[in-house]
Write an enzyme that holds these catalytic residues in place. Structure first.
Site, PDB file in Angstrom:
ATOM      1  N   LYS A 105       4.468  -9.369   2.635  1.00 50.05           N
ATOM      2  CA  LYS A 105       4.657  -8.412   1.538  1.00 50.05           C
ATOM      3  C   LYS A 105       3.607  -7.320   1.683  1.00 50.05           C
ATOM      4  O   LYS A 105       2.424  -7.607   1.842  1.00 50.05           O
ATOM      5  CB  LYS A 105       4.450  -9.141   0.187  1.00 50.05           C
ATOM      6  CG  LYS A 105       4.644  -8.251  -1.018  1.00 50.05           C
ATOM      7  CD  LYS A 105       6.092  -8.210  -1.444  1.00 50.05           C
ATOM      8  CE  LYS A 105       6.400  -7.059  -2.383  1.00 50.05           C
ATOM      9  NZ  LYS A 105       6.845  -5.814  -1.730  1.00 50.05           N
ATOM     10  N   LYS A 141       2.286  -4.903   6.415  1.00 51.33           N
ATOM     11  CA  LYS A 141       2.235  -3.459   6.147  1.00 51.33           C
ATOM     12  C   LYS A 141       3.038  -2.776   7.238  1.00 51.33           C
ATOM     13  O   LYS A 141       3.172  -3.298   8.346  1.00 51.33           O
ATOM     14  CB  LYS A 141       0.782  -2.973   6.188  1.00 51.33           C
ATOM     15  CG  LYS A 141       0.544  -1.676   5.458  1.00 51.33           C
ATOM     16  CD  LYS A 141       0.325  -1.875   3.973  1.00 51.33           C
ATOM     17  CE  LYS A 141       0.262  -0.556   3.241  1.00 51.33           C
ATOM     18  NZ  LYS A 141      -0.100  -0.730   1.821  1.00 51.33           N
ATOM     19  N   ASP A 181       4.001   3.143  -0.280  1.00 52.44           N
ATOM     20  CA  ASP A 181       2.565   3.425  -0.105  1.00 52.44           C
ATOM     21  C   ASP A 181       2.491   4.948   0.047  1.00 52.44           C
ATOM     22  O   ASP A 181       3.414   5.658  -0.408  1.00 52.44           O
ATOM     23  CB  ASP A 181       2.014   2.679   1.127  1.00 52.44           C
ATOM     24  CG  ASP A 181       0.493   2.747   1.226  1.00 52.44           C
ATOM     25  OD1 ASP A 181      -0.189   2.072   0.439  1.00 52.44           O
ATOM     26  OD2 ASP A 181      -0.035   3.488   2.077  1.00 52.44           O
ATOM     27  N   THR A 224      -0.226   0.056 -10.088  1.00 50.13           N
ATOM     28  CA  THR A 224      -1.500   0.090  -9.359  1.00 50.13           C
ATOM     29  C   THR A 224      -2.559   0.825 -10.183  1.00 50.13           C
ATOM     30  O   THR A 224      -3.688   0.342 -10.341  1.00 50.13           O
ATOM     31  CB  THR A 224      -1.317   0.746  -7.977  1.00 50.13           C
ATOM     32  OG1 THR A 224      -0.255   0.078  -7.313  1.00 50.13           O
ATOM     33  CG2 THR A 224      -2.577   0.645  -7.147  1.00 50.13           C
ATOM     34  N   ASN A 255       0.887   8.662  -6.713  1.00 53.24           N
ATOM     35  CA  ASN A 255       1.265   7.584  -7.632  1.00 53.24           C
ATOM     36  C   ASN A 255       0.063   6.912  -8.287  1.00 53.24           C
ATOM     37  O   ASN A 255      -0.023   6.809  -9.513  1.00 53.24           O
ATOM     38  CB  ASN A 255       2.107   6.562  -6.838  1.00 53.24           C
ATOM     39  CG  ASN A 255       2.385   5.316  -7.636  1.00 53.24           C
ATOM     40  OD1 ASN A 255       1.604   4.375  -7.601  1.00 53.24           O
ATOM     41  ND2 ASN A 255       3.464   5.314  -8.387  1.00 53.24           N
ATOM     42  N   SER A 400       5.133  -5.869  -7.942  1.00 52.86           N
ATOM     43  CA  SER A 400       6.172  -6.054  -6.918  1.00 52.86           C
ATOM     44  C   SER A 400       6.600  -7.516  -6.886  1.00 52.86           C
ATOM     45  O   SER A 400       7.793  -7.827  -6.755  1.00 52.86           O
ATOM     46  CB  SER A 400       5.647  -5.653  -5.534  1.00 52.86           C
ATOM     47  OG  SER A 400       5.746  -4.270  -5.340  1.00 52.86           O
TER      48      SER A 400
HETATM   49  P1  NDP Z   1       0.815   8.978  -2.652  1.00 49.75           P
HETATM   50  O1  NDP Z   1       1.450   9.384  -1.386  1.00 49.75           O
HETATM   51  O2  NDP Z   1       1.615   8.914  -3.885  1.00 49.75           O
HETATM   52  O3  NDP Z   1      -0.469   9.880  -2.929  1.00 49.75           O
HETATM   53  C1  NDP Z   1      -1.514   9.974  -2.012  1.00 49.75           C
HETATM   54  C2  NDP Z   1      -2.491  11.023  -2.500  1.00 49.75           C
HETATM   55  O4  NDP Z   1      -3.649  11.007  -1.658  1.00 49.75           O
HETATM   56  C3  NDP Z   1      -1.926  12.435  -2.425  1.00 49.75           C
HETATM   57  O5  NDP Z   1      -2.537  13.204  -3.413  1.00 49.75           O
HETATM   58  C4  NDP Z   1      -2.369  12.877  -1.032  1.00 49.75           C
HETATM   59  O6  NDP Z   1      -2.459  14.288  -0.891  1.00 49.75           O
HETATM   60  C5  NDP Z   1      -3.738  12.253  -0.942  1.00 49.75           C
HETATM   61  N1  NDP Z   1      -4.079  11.977   0.462  1.00 49.75           N
HETATM   62  C6  NDP Z   1      -3.371  11.216   1.330  1.00 49.75           C
HETATM   63  N2  NDP Z   1      -3.962  11.199   2.530  1.00 49.75           N
HETATM   64  C7  NDP Z   1      -5.053  11.962   2.402  1.00 49.75           C
HETATM   65  C8  NDP Z   1      -6.082  12.329   3.294  1.00 49.75           C
HETATM   66  N3  NDP Z   1      -6.092  11.893   4.558  1.00 49.75           N
HETATM   67  N4  NDP Z   1      -7.069  13.137   2.820  1.00 49.75           N
HETATM   68  C9  NDP Z   1      -7.063  13.571   1.535  1.00 49.75           C
HETATM   69  N5  NDP Z   1      -6.113  13.258   0.646  1.00 49.75           N
HETATM   70  C10 NDP Z   1      -5.132  12.463   1.071  1.00 49.75           C
HETATM   71  O7  NDP Z   1       0.150   7.534  -2.326  1.00 49.75           O
HETATM   72  P2  NDP Z   1      -0.326   6.418  -3.342  1.00 49.75           P
HETATM   73  O8  NDP Z   1      -0.867   7.038  -4.577  1.00 49.75           O
HETATM   74  O9  NDP Z   1       0.737   5.407  -3.439  1.00 49.75           O
HETATM   75  O10 NDP Z   1      -1.518   5.734  -2.515  1.00 49.75           O
HETATM   76  C11 NDP Z   1      -2.881   6.170  -2.625  1.00 49.75           C
HETATM   77  C12 NDP Z   1      -3.794   5.068  -2.128  1.00 49.75           C
HETATM   78  O11 NDP Z   1      -3.582   3.888  -2.918  1.00 49.75           O
HETATM   79  C13 NDP Z   1      -3.577   4.625  -0.683  1.00 49.75           C
HETATM   80  O12 NDP Z   1      -4.814   4.213  -0.131  1.00 49.75           O
HETATM   81  C14 NDP Z   1      -2.666   3.412  -0.820  1.00 49.75           C
HETATM   82  O13 NDP Z   1      -2.753   2.542   0.293  1.00 49.75           O
HETATM   83  C15 NDP Z   1      -3.283   2.787  -2.058  1.00 49.75           C
HETATM   84  N6  NDP Z   1      -2.415   1.854  -2.766  1.00 49.75           N
HETATM   85  C16 NDP Z   1      -1.194   2.234  -3.250  1.00 49.75           C
HETATM   86  C17 NDP Z   1      -0.419   1.338  -3.937  1.00 49.75           C
HETATM   87  C18 NDP Z   1       0.861   1.729  -4.583  1.00 49.75           C
HETATM   88  O14 NDP Z   1       1.395   0.905  -5.358  1.00 49.75           O
HETATM   89  N7  NDP Z   1       1.374   2.925  -4.381  1.00 49.75           N
HETATM   90  C19 NDP Z   1      -0.824  -0.085  -4.085  1.00 49.75           C
HETATM   91  C20 NDP Z   1      -2.169  -0.357  -3.630  1.00 49.75           C
HETATM   92  C21 NDP Z   1      -2.902   0.575  -2.957  1.00 49.75           C
HETATM   93  P3  NDP Z   1      -1.220  15.105  -0.217  1.00 49.75           P
HETATM   94  O15 NDP Z   1      -0.150  15.091  -1.253  1.00 49.75           O
HETATM   95  O16 NDP Z   1      -1.792  16.444   0.074  1.00 49.75           O
HETATM   96  O17 NDP Z   1      -0.864  14.336   1.006  1.00 49.75           O
END
Ligand code: NDP
Length: 468
Positions: A105, A141, A181, A224, A255, A400
């Site tokens: 998962k 993953k 993600d 999250t 998100n 989830s």
């Molecule tokens: P989203 O794609 O919804 O949002 C990601 C955000 O982070 C965007 O604002 C993006 O900017 C920014 N971002 C991504 N990569 C970079 C980078 N290299 N440098 C600077 N900014 C960056 O993803 P999530 O919110 O779902 O995920 C965010 C984090 O949370 C990740 O680490 C993910 O693994 C973790 N996570 C998510 C979960 C979930 O349920 N969604 C669960 C547990 C952990 P831009 O739009 O410009 O790309």
């Protein structure tokens, strides 16, 4: 006792620390060019010295050697046709890390930075995170170097369909259940689910994060971010404090960041920043509900840049992202609490110093491994409240898991019920981390607590199941 103190202490210790060092070195040699995976393995294994000392059979049964080797690594070609009739070729991956306590998962990430090492780090972390949720979930993953940003809906759909043509051979509700993600939200999950259903002729809970009308769960989008804030609140409560009126830095604007801000507002805190890969906004007046609704429309519907916020709301400032040591000026803003919610390694040691100089009292990680090892070291040494990702952001995978239960029961639980369960699970995770840290002589060190509690559950299941 901090992680590094445990490591230092372990150096004098003989066979156990030598065993752990050996496993880490073996991972580096066997997986060259995968720095994030090496970092994650070191971060998880270092605090395990104490548990292996107490229970040497984990060493003699070679549990660590087995854990660092994925059960299966799948790499595949994803060809698709863009809007200009050009053929594009991306690479798809699924890392099936451990099925010791349940089906694999973990999310799918679509981002140009995706490679096998990055996904191994995420899958490895996921194994222990999922164990902490108290639910029967293994760890995996996947994803692709495909970048959905600036692609049309039609292009995203064709990519997702091609991706699923291969992925569907490897997943299933009792085998491997992917979710979203970075770069994979409800739109992408919809296209992936549609294609799976079409190929397999089966409507099942093979993915989570689905739409509410077709097998999704209430609170999954929020889970999250909400869970991370619940965890922060539990940490603060341990010191007789709460989030009321606390100034909070939040990074990212996807998100996790959006729903972190929403729950912070529910609990009376004052979030003042958000960011994306181009830069950050700082709003000293606070991001209120009206501004948050505007951000959700900007990011989820119009798919625009966060810089537009500063053009829209008076008093807000926009700063472009930089390169080098000062690459994330967000962490230099004085604050009470910080919620890194964008991506891995977004807080360097230098950023950590700035946060501490700015008066931070709590760091709670929404993103996966957002703090570099030097930063974690500083937070732990400073004795501030530090909630590591595998505990603090486990709310997403927990809901989830609840979505899988609802799919299996053919039932939809109401919003209040799922939220109450989420809150209960986050509290149980907090309690496990806190209790385990106490038990191993490191009170208040949630890194030690999370790593040991997650590990013991997975390790015991592996031992019960024999050499598989
Ligand atoms: P989203 O794609 O919804 O949002 C990601 C955000 O982070 C965007 O604002 C993006 O900017 C920014 N971002 C991504 N990569 C970079 C980078 N290299 N440098 C600077 N900014 C960056 O993803 P999530 O919110 O779902 O995920 C965010 C984090 O949370 C990740 O680490 C993910 O693994 C973790 N996570 C998510 C979960 C979930 O349920 N969604 C669960 C547990 C952990 P831009 O739009 O410009 O790309």
């Amino acid at each position: 006792m901090s992680v590094s103190q445990i490591a230092v202490k372990s150096r004098g210790k003989n066979v156990t620390s030598r065993y752990i060092d050996g496993v880490v070195e073996h991972v580096k040699t066997k997986n060259p060019g995968e720095p994030e995976f090496h970092q994650a393995v070191l971060e998880v294994l270092t605090p395990l010295v104490a548990v292996l000392e107490r229970h040497p059979h984990y060493r003699t049964e070679k549990v660590l050697d087995r854990l660092v080797e994925p059960e299966r690594v799948i790499v595949f070609r994803v060809p698709w046709v863009d809007d200009n009739d050009e053929i594009q070729v991306n690479r798809g991956y699924r890392i099936e890390m451990s099925s010791a306590i349940g089906p694999f998962k973990g999310g799918l990430r679509f981002h140009p930075s995706v490679n096998v090492g990055l996904l191994k780090f995420l899958a490895f972390e996921q194994v222990f995170k999922n164990a902490l949720t108290t639910l029967p979930l293994g760890g995996g993953k996947g994803g692709s170097d495909f970048d959905p940003r600036d692609r049309s809906n039609g292009e995203v759909m064709r990519f997702c369909q091609s991706f699923m043509v291969e992925l569907q051979r490897h997943i299933g509700p009792f085998t491997d259940v992917p979710a979203g993600d970075i770069g994979v939200g409800e739109r992408e999950i919809g296209y992936l689910f549609g294609q799976y259903k079409r190929i397999r002729n089966e409507f099942s809970g093979v993915l989570t994060g689905k739409g509410l009308e077709w097998g999704g769960s209430m609170i999954r989008p929020e889970a999250t971010g909400y869970g991370c804030v619940y965890f922060a609140n539990d940490m603060l409560a341990s010191r007789g404090d709460d989030l009321e009126n606390k100034v909070c830095l939040v990074s990212g604007s996807g998100n996790v960041a959006q729903y972190t801000v929403e729950k912070l507002l529910d609990l009376g805190a004052k979030p003042v920043t958000l960011s994306d890969s181009h830069g950050l906004i700082y709003d000293p007046n606070g991001i209120d509900r009206e501004k948050l609704a505007w951000i959700m429309e900007l990011k989820n519907v119009r798919r625009g840049r966060i810089s537009e916020y500063a053009d829209t709301f008076r008093g807000a400032r926009y700063t472009r992202a930089k390169r080098g040591t000062d690459r994330n000026p967000l962490w230099a803003i004085p604050t009470d609490c910080a919620f890194p919610s964008a991506t891995q390694n977004e807080i360097s040691e230098d950023d950590a110093k700035k946060l501490l100089d700015g008066g931070v009292r709590l760091i709670c990680e929404g993103a996966n491994m957002p703090s570099e090892p030097g930063a974690v070291e500083l937070f732990t040494r400073a004795g501030i409240l530090y909630g590591p990702a595998k505990a603090a952001n486990a709310g997403g995978v927990a809901v989830s898991g609840l979505e899988m239960s609802q799919d299996a029961l053919r039932l939809n639980w109401p919003r209040e019920e799922v939220d109450a369960r989420l809150k209960g699970i986050m509290h149980a995770i907090y309690e496990q981390c806190s209790r385990t840290a106490d038990e191993y002589g490191a009170p208040g060190d949630y890194v030690v607590g999370a790593n040991i509690a997650g590990f013991v559950k997975v390790a015991d299941a592996m031992l019960d199941q024999g050499v598989v």
